[in-house]
Design an enzyme around this catalytic site. Structure first.
Site, mmCIF file in Angstrom:
data_model
loop_
_atom_site.group_PDB
_atom_site.id
_atom_site.type_symbol
_atom_site.label_atom_id
_atom_site.label_comp_id
_atom_site.label_asym_id
_atom_site.label_seq_id
_atom_site.Cartn_x
_atom_site.Cartn_y
_atom_site.Cartn_z
ATOM 1 N N LYS A 57 -93.712 33.184 26.349
ATOM 2 C CA LYS A 57 -93.408 34.625 26.358
ATOM 3 C C LYS A 57 -94.115 35.309 27.523
ATOM 4 O O LYS A 57 -95.273 35.020 27.807
ATOM 5 C CB LYS A 57 -93.851 35.248 25.022
ATOM 6 N N ASP B 206 -100.728 31.987 20.938
ATOM 7 C CA ASP B 206 -101.461 31.918 22.220
ATOM 8 C C ASP B 206 -102.825 31.220 22.159
ATOM 9 O O ASP B 206 -103.794 31.675 22.794
ATOM 10 C CB ASP B 206 -101.635 33.333 22.800
ATOM 11 N N CYS C 3 -101.996 40.289 21.257
ATOM 12 C CA CYS C 3 -100.724 39.565 21.054
ATOM 13 C C CYS C 3 -100.389 39.341 19.585
ATOM 14 O O CYS C 3 -99.209 39.321 19.221
ATOM 15 C CB CYS C 3 -100.766 38.255 21.812
HETATM 16 N N1 TIU Z 1 -102.645 36.546 23.730
HETATM 17 C C1 TIU Z 1 -103.169 37.738 23.992
HETATM 18 O O1 TIU Z 1 -103.689 38.408 23.123
HETATM 19 N N2 TIU Z 1 -103.157 38.161 25.332
HETATM 20 C C2 TIU Z 1 -104.137 38.948 25.868
HETATM 21 O O2 TIU Z 1 -104.101 39.275 27.056
HETATM 22 N N3 TIU Z 1 -105.150 39.329 25.038
HETATM 23 C C3 TIU Z 1 -106.286 39.992 25.366
HETATM 24 O O3 TIU Z 1 -107.027 40.362 24.441
HETATM 25 N N4 TIU Z 1 -106.577 40.191 26.623
#
Ligand code: TIU
Length: 221
Positions: free
Chosen positions: A130, A25, A163
């Site tokens: 995802k 991400d 994530c």
């Molecule tokens: N990629 C991921 O970690 N999504 C989130 O929403 N992370 C947060 O820390 N908000």
């Protein structure tokens, strides 16, 4: 057996099977102002610091012709794959699907949902989109890995305790040998990152191993 110097003990490299780099991400939505991360009330500037570390690992895997998997958290434009609980929760700012300065928040295909240009995948590298925090939920990731005999996963990306940790736990339960690269992952909350690294390697590596980029590169040889 070749190993990576790691905690809580050396990480054995595969003698059969293959190792892949997983980049979670690294999207504008999490790293740049005006995206999902900031809409939740976070200071997104902290996350930029790990980009060079991930680039080093990306280059090392590309040099060797080894697999690299990037993930992207995002939802279809009709939000059919976004549970109302996920959309309603969060900070007081923009919600998933709302128009923001980089397009609709956390929606696939919008400028803000893309991977940052510094880490852009090559055409032959895999990108898994995802809907959840874990990359195994409602994706074909497990089948993809198994069909390529991938048994070992090195985790990088953001955010460490959301994530990245969720995906690493999912992978651990599915039998993959998992290592998180300490200086190639980041959180909006430094204390949460530190706690995550500690809980992963506690109890004899209950979820897996931790090591630095330099330790990984030295171990890969
Ligand atoms: N990629 C991921 O970690 N999504 C989130 O929403 N992370 C947060 O820390 N908000």
């Amino acid at each position: 057996m070749a190993t990576i110097s790691a905690q809580p003990y050396d990480y054995p490299l595969p003698t059969e099977g293959q190792i892949a780099l997983v980049i979670i991400d690294m999207q504008r939505d999490f790293l740049e102002p005006g995206g999902f991360g900031e809409s939740l009330g976070n200071d997104v500037s902290l996350l930029q610091a790990i980009v060079p570390a991930i680039q080093k690992l990306q280059a090392a895997f590309r040099d060797r012709g080894w697999p690299i998997i990037q993930t992207q958290e995002g939802h279809s434009p009709d939000l059919a794959d976004c549970p109302p609980s996920k959309r309603e929760r969060g900070g007081s700012g923009l919600k998933i699907g709302d128009p923001g300065p980089m397009g609709r928040i956390l929606v696939i295909g919008e400028p803000g949902n893309g991977i940052i240009p510094e880490l852009a995948p090559k055409p032959n590298e895999w990108v898994i989109t995802k809907p959840g925090k874990g990359a195994f939920y409602n994706t074909g990731l497990d089948e993809l890995l198994r069909s390529h005999q991938i048994t070992h996963l090195l985790f990088t990306g953001v955010t460490t305790e959301v994530c990245v940790q969720t995906t690493m736990r999912e992978a651990n339960d599915r039998g993959y040998e998992c290592l998180i690269v300490e200086d190639a992952t980041e959180s909006y909350f430094p204390d949460f990152k530190q706690a995550t690294l500690e809980m992963i390697r506690a109890q004899g590596g209950i979820i897996g191993w931790t090591a630095t980029v330099d330790q990984v590169l030295a171990g890969l040889g």
